[in-house]
Design an enzyme around this catalytic site. Sequence first.
Site, mmCIF file in Angstrom:
data_model
loop_
_atom_site.group_PDB
_atom_site.id
_atom_site.type_symbol
_atom_site.label_atom_id
_atom_site.label_comp_id
_atom_site.label_asym_id
_atom_site.label_seq_id
_atom_site.Cartn_x
_atom_site.Cartn_y
_atom_site.Cartn_z
ATOM 1 N N CYS A 40 9.880 11.558 7.706
ATOM 2 C CA CYS A 40 10.856 11.565 8.636
ATOM 3 C C CYS A 40 10.724 10.211 9.117
ATOM 4 C CB CYS A 40 10.292 12.689 9.772
ATOM 5 S SG CYS A 40 10.744 14.338 9.051
ATOM 6 N N GLY A 68 -7.432 -12.001 -4.078
ATOM 7 C CA GLY A 68 -5.994 -11.997 -3.744
ATOM 8 C C GLY A 68 -5.249 -12.448 -4.821
#
Length: 444
Positions: free
Chosen positions: A371, A259
Amino acid sequence: MTIAVLSEVATGAEDLSVWPASTRRLPHGGLAVGGVSLAEVADRFETPAYVLDEGEVRERCRTYRDAFPDADVLYAAKAFLSRAVVRWVREEGLGLDVCSAGELELAVTAGFPPERIVLHGNAKSPRDLEAALRLGVGRIVIDGSSEIARIAAAVGPEGHQRVMVRVVPGVSAGGHDKIRTGTDDQKFGLSLTDGAAQHAVSRILGQPQLELTGLHCHIGSQITEVKPYLVALRRMVGLMARIRDTHGVVLPELDMGGGHGIAYRPGEPALDLTALARRLRAELVAGCAAARLTVPRLLVEPGRAVVGPAGVALYRVLAVKHTGEKVFVAVDGGMSDNPRPALYGVRYAPRLIGRASAAGPRTTTVVGRHCEAGDILAADVELPGDIHPGDLLAVPVAGAYQLSMASGYNLVGRPAVVAVHEGAARVLVRRETLDDFRSRDIGD
């Protein structure tokens, strides 16, 4: 020195600080990475394309090995995996952290030693476990109590498998709510606060075919401060001491996950790797001394910090649209090859390359071709006011969690991955084509 500023030192240019260290300016607005012109890559391999600087990946592996000389550094394959990356990581001396049978089998068939691989996953499938046991994976990280019996049964009474327990230490850290994994309100691991982790340890120790080698925790992603890791480490050492006192077992390994945060745009913070390594080691030694524990071997799992800054995404501008006060620059990729802005609100710094522009900057929003109104790659960024269709945009820090999370939306096809190194370019992963979609669609 932090990993994030290596490229700034190498280039001596602030606006290239988040680019690979090999990045060089070329005449007429061009850029080269790994000794290869990005405009030439776009012309030769088409767009969208992802460029991966082999030298940058290798150097970042070495930086981790130097920072953690007494630890095991495991590359987190979920960030991005290909056969070439498997080879680079192996040759630079790192281990591997995988999350599925697919990642595991690709790595092993590409020559990675299975004993240097750790398998994660909050919901491991039967195929995941079968592959891990068949191939001889080094460790399996147990993420839930039900996995204990499943793994023991799959191993069989005469078998043997090394395992770790993923512990939730109750530490919140990370760049977005969706990538904070160290607290009890998410799906990963076994809680320290409610006793689930301790109970799992007891059950594993009762299974003679399972060897508990240590504890694991991963508190989140895109973390830019050292302190959360230190808090988590203290709690993990405390649990190891309780296991020693309760069961008489001293665990030899402690995996603090990954991380490690990087800068996506100039001026953003990044985790100081040198400080992390120094302070983790000091805290581990001090905590174990106070608890009269033998110091366990440390493991860390960087992914984004190894490949993220080594990648550059190339897009061709398809349209420029002025709507009221907004300027939209539409490119030939989008959320199918990079869903991170839509998922996490990530901000990037795209750059016009391939031609010089004398026009003043204008605030634009770079959007994809899909879209979805949320198909935005970079909102409110400064680009030359004369940007037009056919122009080439390059987006740095594109090596992690873009193609690995890519989809087949709108059947656009995933882009090619092109490696650059010492002036040469080669395809690592070919472009997905209509033939690929047709071959999978076997209905009528």
